[in-house]
Design a protein around this motif. Structure first.
Motif, PDB file in Angstrom:
ATOM      1  N   ARG A 108      91.395  14.667 -40.207  1.00  0.00           N
ATOM      2  CA  ARG A 108      90.500  15.634 -39.571  1.00  0.00           C
ATOM      3  C   ARG A 108      91.284  16.732 -38.869  1.00  0.00           C
ATOM      4  O   ARG A 108      90.964  17.925 -38.987  1.00  0.00           O
ATOM      5  CB  ARG A 108      89.580  14.927 -38.570  1.00  0.00           C
ATOM      6  CG  ARG A 108      88.443  14.142 -39.203  1.00  0.00           C
ATOM      7  CD  ARG A 108      87.630  13.399 -38.136  1.00  0.00           C
ATOM      8  NE  ARG A 108      87.252  14.269 -37.040  1.00  0.00           N
ATOM      9  CZ  ARG A 108      86.208  15.094 -37.072  1.00  0.00           C
ATOM     10  NH1 ARG A 108      85.457  15.169 -38.155  1.00  0.00           N
ATOM     11  NH2 ARG A 108      85.931  15.836 -36.018  1.00  0.00           N
TER      12      ARG A 108
ATOM     13  N   GLU B 124      80.848  16.452 -39.173  1.00  0.00           N
ATOM     14  CA  GLU B 124      80.161  17.725 -39.128  1.00  0.00           C
ATOM     15  C   GLU B 124      79.178  17.887 -40.287  1.00  0.00           C
ATOM     16  O   GLU B 124      78.104  18.477 -40.123  1.00  0.00           O
ATOM     17  CB  GLU B 124      81.175  18.874 -39.128  1.00  0.00           C
ATOM     18  CG  GLU B 124      81.976  18.999 -37.849  1.00  0.00           C
ATOM     19  CD  GLU B 124      83.094  17.956 -37.702  1.00  0.00           C
ATOM     20  OE1 GLU B 124      83.685  17.876 -36.611  1.00  0.00           O
ATOM     21  OE2 GLU B 124      83.372  17.235 -38.691  1.00  0.00           O
TER      22      GLU B 124
ATOM     23  N   TYR C 134      81.851  22.571 -40.295  1.00  0.00           N
ATOM     24  CA  TYR C 134      82.003  22.825 -38.864  1.00  0.00           C
ATOM     25  C   TYR C 134      81.709  24.293 -38.534  1.00  0.00           C
ATOM     26  O   TYR C 134      81.235  24.601 -37.441  1.00  0.00           O
ATOM     27  CB  TYR C 134      83.396  22.405 -38.368  1.00  0.00           C
ATOM     28  CG  TYR C 134      84.525  23.355 -38.658  1.00  0.00           C
ATOM     29  CD1 TYR C 134      84.895  24.339 -37.749  1.00  0.00           C
ATOM     30  CD2 TYR C 134      85.242  23.258 -39.843  1.00  0.00           C
ATOM     31  CE1 TYR C 134      85.951  25.198 -38.011  1.00  0.00           C
ATOM     32  CE2 TYR C 134      86.288  24.111 -40.120  1.00  0.00           C
ATOM     33  CZ  TYR C 134      86.643  25.087 -39.200  1.00  0.00           C
ATOM     34  OH  TYR C 134      87.681  25.932 -39.470  1.00  0.00           O
TER      35      TYR C 134
ATOM     36  N   LEU D 259      90.916  20.682 -39.692  1.00  0.00           N
ATOM     37  CA  LEU D 259      90.367  21.570 -38.674  1.00  0.00           C
ATOM     38  C   LEU D 259      91.390  22.578 -38.182  1.00  0.00           C
ATOM     39  O   LEU D 259      91.026  23.661 -37.707  1.00  0.00           O
ATOM     40  CB  LEU D 259      89.822  20.742 -37.500  1.00  0.00           C
ATOM     41  CG  LEU D 259      88.606  19.864 -37.851  1.00  0.00           C
ATOM     42  CD1 LEU D 259      88.248  18.958 -36.688  1.00  0.00           C
ATOM     43  CD2 LEU D 259      87.402  20.726 -38.235  1.00  0.00           C
TER      44      LEU D 259
END
Length: 406
Positions: free
Chosen positions: A113, A306, A280, A117
């Motif tokens: 993750r 998300e 996201y 991100l």
């Protein structure tokens, strides 16, 4: 850039990792397990059925089935990694997965993750890694992963058959396959932004399927020769008059243009896809008035905490939810079908495609979903993780190549 593995593991302890993921739902398996990522094996599957889009033609495409092992537990996933490259090097592609070696499963989830991100990994890297890891989470906990995620939907969801042919005769042959597979209730046809071609496809397919089929299209933003929203609306209403019910991504549009276009086309449904990527970001930009349905598209969401939140928000806004596809043929299909069922989606496009590749059908020993004789994706029996069990010996023989990364 993302942190290195060493920097990540030093800076994020287990408690912080779990704070990134809401408890056991998207993190650990809910036990004090010290299960680690012990090994990763990749299997290359070349699919040679051509796929036609407004932007290009895929004469062949390369899929990788991923096997993550932790102790006696195995997690499966799939990635579409390339197209028009029969000599694709899966070892080079999969090198990024070596960063997960030896990490605890919950640490690996947090690591992946973080990589996505922060922009260090793309969605085609993070999604298959996370699917395999979440499969392991459920198998270690001996519980279905969608239960751990709190997804309560269990009703069957229509499967969507996709036709990717520019020639009407070839499209009609695909229509017959859809009927044979009992997948004629929901059908999607790829369109090309050329009025004569798209009208001919619509007319022929509506005639073939009859009035009961929900017939939608995807132009992949292929309509470019328009100067106003009114002009684009006239094009779409013309297709509706020939029998089309909905269209995904007709053109490159701003949020304001999406809203204006949906208002002008009335009961013809727009389906935003590109604006929903990645999940996201879409959580900040989603506006219900942009369409009647919204697509959660595999290989573009990046993360699943998300993606699930986005799906729930779409449903809570009284809009339809589409779970799309990325031309998937194997272990990822049942994952996306379970996500669709769990969220209560309007339909799911990510369905197995035995007419394009028989490898998965011949190698899968057990799974939790099936397409029933009404064309619905249904849960047959919820099993730990996502329920996949494969005949690895047969898969190794049928794959075009396989590599043990570690």
């Amino acid at each position: 850039m993302g942190l290195s593995r060493r920097q990540f593991t030093e800076s994020l302890g287990a408690s912080l990792i779990l704070s990134l993921l809401p408890g056991i739902i998207f993190g650990s398996c809910g036990t004090k397990s010290v299960q680690r990522v012990d090994s990763v094996t990749l299997f290359l599957i070349n699919v040679t059925k051509a796929r036609n889009f407004s932007h290009s033609v895929w004469y062949n495409r390369q899929h990788v089935f991923l096997k993550f092992q932790s102790g006696n537990h195995i997690g499966w996933a799939e990635a579409l990694v390339n197209k028009n490259d029969l000599d694709f090097d899966i070892a080079s592609w999969g090198a990024f997965l070596k960063e997960l070696q030896g990490l605890k499963i919950e640490e690996a989830i947090g690591y992946v993750r973080n990589k996505f991100l922060r922009g260090a990994w793309n969605a085609k890297q993070s999604e298959p890694a996370l699917i395999a890891l979440y499969d392991l989470v459920g198998k270690v906990a001996n519980k279905p992963t969608i239960e751990l995620w709190g997804l309560e939907g269990r009703n069957p969801v229509p499967g969507l058959f996709c036709i990717l042919e520019k020639e009407v005769e070839l499209a009609l042959k695909q229509a017959e396959i859809a009927k044979e597979q009992k997948l004629a209730s929901h059908v999607k046809v790829k369109m090309f932004g050329i009025a004569s071609v798209d009208l001919a496809l619509t007319t022929a397919l509506r005639s073939s399927f009859g009035k009961e089929t929900f017939l939608m299209a995807d132009a992949n933003r292929g309509y470019k020769a328009w100067t106003s929203i009114d002009e684009l609306a006239i094009i779409l209403k013309g297709l509706q008059a020939e029998g089309l019910d909905a269209m995904e991504d007709p053109a490159e549009l701003t949020s304001e243009q999406w809203i204006a276009l949906q208002s002008k086309v009335g009961d013809f449904s727009l389906i935003p896809d590109r604006p929903m990527r990645p999940a996201y970001k879409a959580l900040d930009t989603f506006v219900p008035q942009m369409g009647d349905y919204f697509n959660i598209h595999p290989d573009t969401m990046g993360t699943f905490k998300e993606a699930v939140e986005l799906g729930r928000r779409i449903m809570a806004s009284d809009r339809g939810l589409m779970i799309g596809d990325s031309s998937l043929i194997g272990p990822a299909c049942t994952f996306w079908q379970q996500l669709a069922i769990g969220l209560g989606a309007s339909w799911v496009e990510a369905i197995e495609k035995p007419q394009e590749s028989e490898v998965f059908a011949k190698c899968v020993k057990q799974m939790s979903t099936r397409i029933n004789n009404k064309g619905m994706s249904e849960i047959t029996k919820l099993r730990p993780g996502f329920g996949i069990e494969m005949d690895e010996t047969k898969l190794g023989k049928m794959a075009d190549n396989f590599v043990i990364l570690y």
